[in-house]
Enzyme design. Structure first.
Site, PDB file in Angstrom:
ATOM      1  N   LYS A   1      19.980  -0.430   4.636  1.00 15.64           N
ATOM      2  CA  LYS A   1      19.957  -0.814   3.215  1.00 15.64           C
ATOM      3  C   LYS A   1      21.260  -1.526   2.831  1.00 15.64           C
ATOM      4  CE  LYS A   1      15.873   0.295   2.071  1.00 15.64           C
ATOM      5  NZ  LYS A   1      14.937  -0.719   1.571  1.00 15.64           N
TER       6      LYS A   1
ATOM      7  N   ILE B   1      11.846   8.406  -5.900  1.00 17.54           N
ATOM      8  CA  ILE B   1      10.840   8.063  -6.918  1.00 17.54           C
ATOM      9  C   ILE B   1       9.719   9.103  -6.913  1.00 17.54           C
ATOM     10  CG2 ILE B   1       9.282   6.274  -7.771  1.00 17.54           C
ATOM     11  CD1 ILE B   1      12.151   5.273  -7.648  1.00 17.54           C
TER      12      ILE B   1
ATOM     13  N   LEU C   1       0.820  -1.218   0.000  1.00 16.73           N
ATOM     14  CA  LEU C   1       0.000   0.000   0.000  1.00 16.73           C
ATOM     15  C   LEU C   1       0.853   1.266   0.000  1.00 16.73           C
ATOM     16  CD1 LEU C   1      -2.952  -0.961   2.384  1.00 16.73           C
ATOM     17  CD2 LEU C   1      -2.595  -1.498  -0.020  1.00 16.73           C
TER      18      LEU C   1
ATOM     19  N   TYR D   1      18.790   4.625   8.078  1.00 17.84           N
ATOM     20  CA  TYR D   1      18.122   4.008   6.924  1.00 17.84           C
ATOM     21  C   TYR D   1      19.160   3.457   5.937  1.00 17.84           C
ATOM     22  CZ  TYR D   1      15.463   4.070   2.469  1.00 17.84           C
ATOM     23  OH  TYR D   1      14.890   3.766   1.260  1.00 17.84           O
TER      24      TYR D   1
ATOM     25  N   GLN E   1       4.125   3.789  -1.636  1.00 16.40           N
ATOM     26  CA  GLN E   1       4.260   4.512  -2.912  1.00 16.40           C
ATOM     27  C   GLN E   1       4.572   3.573  -4.076  1.00 16.40           C
ATOM     28  OE1 GLN E   1       7.641   7.131  -3.353  1.00 16.40           O
ATOM     29  NE2 GLN E   1       6.747   8.177  -5.117  1.00 16.40           N
TER      30      GLN E   1
HETATM   31  P1  NAD Z   1       6.376   3.504   1.623  1.00 15.46           P
HETATM   32  O1  NAD Z   1       6.797   4.056   2.928  1.00 15.46           O
HETATM   33  O2  NAD Z   1       5.536   4.323   0.736  1.00 15.46           O
HETATM   34  O3  NAD Z   1       5.626   2.112   1.855  1.00 15.46           O
HETATM   35  C1  NAD Z   1       6.090   1.147   2.752  1.00 15.46           C
HETATM   36  C2  NAD Z   1       4.928   0.273   3.126  1.00 15.46           C
HETATM   37  O4  NAD Z   1       5.400  -0.684   4.065  1.00 15.46           O
HETATM   38  C3  NAD Z   1       3.767   1.031   3.788  1.00 15.46           C
HETATM   39  O5  NAD Z   1       2.561   0.782   3.093  1.00 15.46           O
HETATM   40  C4  NAD Z   1       3.718   0.455   5.199  1.00 15.46           C
HETATM   41  O6  NAD Z   1       2.404   0.319   5.717  1.00 15.46           O
HETATM   42  C5  NAD Z   1       4.374  -0.900   5.006  1.00 15.46           C
HETATM   43  N1  NAD Z   1       4.937  -1.448   6.243  1.00 15.46           N
HETATM   44  C6  NAD Z   1       5.588  -0.809   7.232  1.00 15.46           C
HETATM   45  N2  NAD Z   1       5.916  -1.661   8.200  1.00 15.46           N
HETATM   46  C7  NAD Z   1       5.497  -2.894   7.818  1.00 15.46           C
HETATM   47  C8  NAD Z   1       5.557  -4.173   8.386  1.00 15.46           C
HETATM   48  N3  NAD Z   1       6.118  -4.403   9.595  1.00 15.46           N
HETATM   49  N4  NAD Z   1       5.039  -5.208   7.697  1.00 15.46           N
HETATM   50  C9  NAD Z   1       4.438  -5.002   6.491  1.00 15.46           C
HETATM   51  N5  NAD Z   1       4.338  -3.805   5.907  1.00 15.46           N
HETATM   52  C10 NAD Z   1       4.865  -2.749   6.556  1.00 15.46           C
HETATM   53  O7  NAD Z   1       7.700   3.034   0.869  1.00 15.46           O
HETATM   54  P2  NAD Z   1       7.981   3.000  -0.707  1.00 15.46           P
HETATM   55  O8  NAD Z   1       8.367   4.369  -1.091  1.00 15.46           O
HETATM   56  O9  NAD Z   1       6.900   2.328  -1.418  1.00 15.46           O
HETATM   57  O10 NAD Z   1       9.314   2.124  -0.727  1.00 15.46           O
HETATM   58  C11 NAD Z   1       9.308   0.743  -0.967  1.00 15.46           C
HETATM   59  C12 NAD Z   1      10.736   0.237  -0.900  1.00 15.46           C
HETATM   60  O11 NAD Z   1      11.553   0.931  -1.833  1.00 15.46           O
HETATM   61  C13 NAD Z   1      11.402   0.434   0.466  1.00 15.46           C
HETATM   62  O12 NAD Z   1      12.289  -0.627   0.707  1.00 15.46           O
HETATM   63  C14 NAD Z   1      12.208   1.706   0.277  1.00 15.46           C
HETATM   64  O13 NAD Z   1      13.314   1.752   1.142  1.00 15.46           O
HETATM   65  C15 NAD Z   1      12.645   1.541  -1.167  1.00 15.46           C
HETATM   66  N6  NAD Z   1      12.973   2.822  -1.788  1.00 15.46           N
HETATM   67  C16 NAD Z   1      11.996   3.740  -2.039  1.00 15.46           C
HETATM   68  C17 NAD Z   1      12.328   4.940  -2.641  1.00 15.46           C
HETATM   69  C18 NAD Z   1      11.284   5.969  -2.953  1.00 15.46           C
HETATM   70  O14 NAD Z   1      11.645   7.090  -3.357  1.00 15.46           O
HETATM   71  N7  NAD Z   1       9.998   5.674  -2.801  1.00 15.46           N
HETATM   72  C19 NAD Z   1      13.674   5.211  -2.975  1.00 15.46           C
HETATM   73  C20 NAD Z   1      14.649   4.271  -2.658  1.00 15.46           C
HETATM   74  C21 NAD Z   1      14.288   3.067  -2.087  1.00 15.46           C
HETATM   75  C1  AKB Z   2      14.010   8.431   1.013  1.00 12.85           C
HETATM   76  O1  AKB Z   2      14.089   9.632   0.729  1.00 12.85           O
HETATM   77  O2  AKB Z   2      14.134   7.972   2.153  1.00 12.85           O
HETATM   78  C2  AKB Z   2      13.821   7.454  -0.119  1.00 12.85           C
HETATM   79  C3  AKB Z   2      15.117   6.939  -0.621  1.00 12.85           C
HETATM   80  C4  AKB Z   2      15.934   7.769  -1.530  1.00 12.85           C
HETATM   81  O3  AKB Z   2      15.523   5.860  -0.282  1.00 12.85           O
HETATM   82  N1  AKB Z   2      13.060   8.087  -1.145  1.00 12.85           N
END
Ligand code: NAD
Ligand code: AKB
Length: 316
Positions: free
Chosen positions: A149, A175, A15, A145, A17
Site C-alpha cells: 500500500k 470497513i 465483486l 500488505y 466488499q
Molecule cells: P475484497 O477482497 O473484498 O475484494 C477484492 C476483489 O478483487 C475481489 O472481488 C477479487 O476477486 C478481486 N481480485 C483479486 N485479484 C484480482 C485480479 N488479479 N484482477 C482483478 N480482480 C481481482 O477487497 P475490498 O475490501 O473490497 O477492498 C478493496 C480495496 O480497498 C483494496 O485495495 C483494499 O486494500 C482496500 N481497503 C479495504 C479495506 C476494507 O476494510 N475493506 C480497508 C482498507 C483498504
Molecule cells: C484489512 O484488514 O486487511 C483491511 C485493511 C484495514 O486494509 N480491512
C-alpha cells in the site's frame, strides 16, 4: 462535478466488499450503462453482474490497455487487491496483484488520459507511527500488505508528478458493511461478529483481543468519502492526494460486542487471538484526518450506536 464529464467509469475488483456498494452507488448517480464493473471472477447472481455492464478483467493482464479506449473509460476505481491476512499467507501474490496490478492500471491511465482512484489503507502505518496516526509520519509497515500500500501511494504520486495522471486515494480504515461477506482481512472480525450474533448459535470466537482498538468506518461513510474525493476539483488536492487519512470511528472488539449485546442480550463472544493480532497491533488506534477535512471538507456521519443498529436491521 468533475466525474465522467465525457466518459465512463471502470471498477476493478468490483465483486469485493467495497466494489459491491460502490458500483451500486455510482450506477445510481451516473446510470447503469456508464459504470462498467469488472473482476477476475464472475458471480452470476451478484448485483454488479445483473444490474449493468460486467467484464472479466485480471488486473495483471494487458487487456486493460485495450479495454480503456474500447469502453471509453474516463475514470478507474481500482479496487482489486489482496488484503492483509491473505497477503501474509501469500506475500508474492500480494506483491504481484497489489503492486504490479496497480502499475498496469496506472500505465493504461497514462496512455489514455484516465483518472484513477486507488485505495490505500491504515496498514501503511507501522508500530513506530503514533497511535493517533497523523497524515504525515514515518510509514514503516511490518505487514507485506502494508508495504504494497505504501508502494502504491508512492507510485500514484510518481504518475501524478511525472505524467500528470490525476491519481487520488484514501487510507481506508476497516470497513463495516452488510451487502457482502468479507474475508482475507484483519478488520473482518467487525463484520463477522454481526453474522455470528444473528446466527442460531449466537456466539462468536473473536480472533483479536477484547481491548484491541482499531480505526473503522461504516460503508456509507466510505462510499461518501470516495465519491466526494473524486468529485473535488484538481486544485483542492494537496500532497496527501494518493493517501488521505480519513477517520470514521475507533473502537475495540469489546466495545463493539457490548453495543451488539444491547440488541441481542444472549449473544456470547470469546476472545481467541490468532496471528492477525500481530497485524492489528502494528496499526494505529485512531486517525487524524484534519488534512482531508481541510482539503475536501471530509466529515463522517456514523457513530457506533447508529452503525450497530443499521447493521442489525439490514442483516436481520
Ligand atoms: P475484497 O477482497 O473484498 O475484494 C477484492 C476483489 O478483487 C475481489 O472481488 C477479487 O476477486 C478481486 N481480485 C483479486 N485479484 C484480482 C485480479 N488479479 N484482477 C482483478 N480482480 C481481482 O477487497 P475490498 O475490501 O473490497 O477492498 C478493496 C480495496 O480497498 C483494496 O485495495 C483494499 O486494500 C482496500 N481497503 C479495504 C479495506 C476494507 O476494510 N475493506 C480497508 C482498507 C483498504
Ligand atoms: C484489512 O484488514 O486487511 C483491511 C485493511 C484495514 O486494509 N480491512
Amino acid at each position: 462535478m468533475s466525474e465522467v464529464a465525457d466518459g465512463r467509469i471502470l471498477v476493478t475488483g468490483a465483486l469485493g466488499q467495497i466494489g459491491t456498494d460502490l458500483v451500486e452507488r455510482l450506477r445510481e448517480i451516473h446510470g447503469s450503462e456508464m459504470v462498467v464493473a469488472s473482476d477476475i471472477r464472475e458471480i452470476p447472481d451478484h448485483p454488479c453482474v445483473l444490474n449493468g455492464p460486467f467484464l472479466i478483467l485480471d488486473v495483471l493482464s494487458d487487456k486493460i490497455l485495450k479495454l480503456v479506449p474500447e469502453e471509453n473509460i474516463q475514470t478507474i476505481y481500482h479496487l482489486a487487491a489482496i488484503l492483509s491476512a491473505n497477503g501474509e499467507v501469500n506475500p508474492e501474490l500480494c506483491e504481484s496483484i497489489n503492486v504490479d496490478g496497480t502499475r498496469n492500471i496506472l500505465e493504461a491511465a497514462r496512455i489514455h488520459g484516465s483518472r484513477v482512484f486507488i485505495p490505500s489503507s491504515i496498514a501503511v502505518f507501522g508500530p513506530d507511527a503514533p497511535k493517533h496516526a497523523p497524515q504525515i509520519t514515518a510509514l514503516n509497515p511490518t505487514t507485506k500488505y502494508g508495504m504494497t500500500k505504501v508502494d502504491c501511494e508512492i507510485m500514484g504520486m510518481m504518475y501524478w508528478i511525472n505524467h500528470g495522471v490525476d491519481v487520488r486515494g484514501i487510507r481506508y480504515p476497516g470497513i463495516i458493511s452488510w451487502k457482502s461477506q468479507v474475508s482475507g482481512g484483519t478488520t473482518d472480525y467487525a463484520v463477522d461478529i454481526f453474522h455470528a450474533a444473528l446466527s442460531e448459535g449466537k456466539s462468536y470466537d473473536c480472533f483479536l483481543k477484547a481491548d484491541t482498538k482499531l480505526p473503522m468506518m461504516y460503508m456509507e461513510d466510505a462510499i461518501k468519502a470516495t465519491i466526494s474525493l473524486m468529485d473535488e476539483p484538481l486544485e483542492s488536492m494537496s500532497l496527501a492526494r494518493c493517501g488521505y487519512n480519513v477517520s470514521g470511528l475507533s473502537f475495540c472488539a469489546e466495545e463493539l460486542f457490548s453495543e451488539i449485546k444491547k440488541h441481542i442480550p444472549d449473544f456470547i463472544c470469546e476472545y481467541k487471538p490468532d496471528v492477525r493480532q500481530n497485524y492489528a497491533d502494528s496499526w494505529p488506534d485512531s486517525i487524524d484526518d484534519s488534512v482531508a477535512r481541510k482539503d475536501w471538507n471530509w466529515q463522517p456521519s456514523f457513530e457506533l450506536e447508529e452503525l450497530v443498529e443499521d447493521m442489525i436491521k439490514n442483516l436481520s
